[in-house]
Design a protein around this motif. Structure first.
Motif, short mmCIF file in Angstrom:
data_model
loop_
_atom_site.label_atom_id
_atom_site.label_comp_id
_atom_site.label_asym_id
_atom_site.label_seq_id
_atom_site.Cartn_x
_atom_site.Cartn_y
_atom_site.Cartn_z
N ARG A 23 64.13 47.95 44.27
CA ARG A 23 63.58 47.79 42.92
C ARG A 23 62.63 46.59 42.84
N GLU A 24 63.01 45.50 43.49
CA GLU A 24 62.16 44.30 43.50
C GLU A 24 60.85 44.59 44.22
N GLU A 25 60.93 45.28 45.35
CA GLU A 25 59.71 45.66 46.07
C GLU A 25 58.85 46.57 45.22
N LYS A 26 59.49 47.47 44.48
CA LYS A 26 58.75 48.39 43.61
C LYS A 26 57.99 47.61 42.54
N ARG A 27 58.64 46.60 41.93
CA ARG A 27 57.97 45.78 40.92
C ARG A 27 56.75 45.08 41.50
N GLY A 28 56.89 44.54 42.71
CA GLY A 28 55.76 43.87 43.36
C GLY A 28 54.62 44.83 43.63
N LEU A 29 54.96 46.03 44.09
CA LEU A 29 53.93 47.04 44.37
C LEU A 29 53.25 47.52 43.09
N GLU A 30 54.02 47.63 42.00
CA GLU A 30 53.42 48.03 40.73
C GLU A 30 52.43 46.98 40.23
N THR A 31 52.76 45.70 40.44
CA THR A 31 51.84 44.63 40.06
C THR A 31 50.55 44.72 40.86
N LYS A 32 50.69 44.93 42.17
CA LYS A 32 49.51 45.08 43.02
C LYS A 32 48.69 46.29 42.63
N LEU A 33 49.38 47.38 42.27
CA LEU A 33 48.69 48.60 41.87
C LEU A 33 47.90 48.40 40.59
N ALA A 34 48.46 47.65 39.65
CA ALA A 34 47.74 47.36 38.41
C ALA A 34 46.45 46.58 38.70
N ALA A 35 46.55 45.59 39.58
CA ALA A 35 45.36 44.81 39.95
C ALA A 35 44.34 45.70 40.67
N MET A 36 44.82 46.58 41.53
CA MET A 36 43.91 47.48 42.24
C MET A 36 43.23 48.45 41.28
N SER A 37 43.95 48.90 40.25
CA SER A 37 43.36 49.81 39.27
C SER A 37 42.22 49.13 38.52
N GLU A 38 42.44 47.87 38.14
CA GLU A 38 41.38 47.11 37.47
C GLU A 38 40.17 46.97 38.39
N MET A 39 40.41 46.66 39.65
CA MET A 39 39.32 46.51 40.60
C MET A 39 38.60 47.83 40.81
N ARG A 40 39.34 48.92 40.85
CA ARG A 40 38.74 50.24 41.03
C ARG A 40 37.81 50.55 39.87
N GLU A 41 38.24 50.24 38.63
CA GLU A 41 37.40 50.46 37.45
C GLU A 41 36.12 49.62 37.55
N LYS A 42 36.27 48.38 37.99
CA LYS A 42 35.12 47.51 38.11
C LYS A 42 34.14 48.04 39.16
N VAL A 43 34.67 48.54 40.27
CA VAL A 43 33.83 49.10 41.33
C VAL A 43 33.08 50.33 40.82
N VAL A 44 33.76 51.18 40.06
CA VAL A 44 33.10 52.37 39.52
C VAL A 44 31.96 51.97 38.59
N LYS A 45 32.20 50.98 37.72
CA LYS A 45 31.14 50.51 36.81
C LYS A 45 29.97 49.94 37.60
N LEU A 46 30.27 49.12 38.61
CA LEU A 46 29.20 48.52 39.40
C LEU A 46 28.41 49.57 40.18
N GLU A 47 29.12 50.57 40.69
CA GLU A 47 28.42 51.65 41.40
C GLU A 47 27.51 52.41 40.45
N ALA A 48 27.96 52.63 39.23
CA ALA A 48 27.13 53.33 38.24
C ALA A 48 25.89 52.50 37.90
N GLU A 49 26.07 51.19 37.73
CA GLU A 49 24.93 50.31 37.46
C GLU A 49 23.96 50.31 38.64
N LEU A 50 24.50 50.27 39.84
CA LEU A 50 23.66 50.27 41.03
C LEU A 50 22.87 51.56 41.13
#
Length: 113
Positions: A23-50
């Motif tokens: 469960r503790e490992e799952k919480r850590g992975l969920e936190t990392k996943l949330a950060a990755m989702s934000e980064m993925r959105e940012k990458v999509v926006k930047l690719e669209a601008e590019l």
């Protein structure tokens, strides 16, 4: 019977401990996943601008007329600002050199007097 139940209890405790670790490992992975989702959105926006900038550049290069796009206006304004900054910086360096020279002369006169 008591020994059998004690052994089963120990097994269940170990399983519970393993579950808590997972469960503790799952919480850590969920936190990392949330950060990755934000980064993925940012990458999509930047690719669209590019892609938009690339298509605008391609249209501008294909077009033979002298129309100025907002992007090229911004580039020209930026170049003008940099040119102005360079001129002001050069003038400032000249004035600092003159001030330093005058200060040196003034100190030399004070020593003579």
């Amino acid at each position: 019977m008591n020994a059998k139940l004690s052994a089963e209890l120990n097994v269940l405790r170990e399983l519970h401990q393993s579950i808590e670790v997972l469960r503790e490992e799952k919480r850590g992975l969920e936190t990392k996943l949330a950060a990755m989702s934000e980064m993925r959105e940012k990458v999509v926006k930047l690719e669209a601008e590019l892609e938009a900038a690339r298509s605008e550049t391609a249209l501008a290069s294909k077009s033979n007329d002298t129309s100025i796009t907002p992007l090229s206006e911004l580039g020209l304004a930026h170049a003008k600002v940099l040119e102005g900054y360079g001129a002001v910086a050069a003038t400032l360096r000249q004035q600092e050199a003159v001030a330093a020279n005058l200060d040196t002369c003034l100190q030399a006169r004070r020593k003579l007097t």
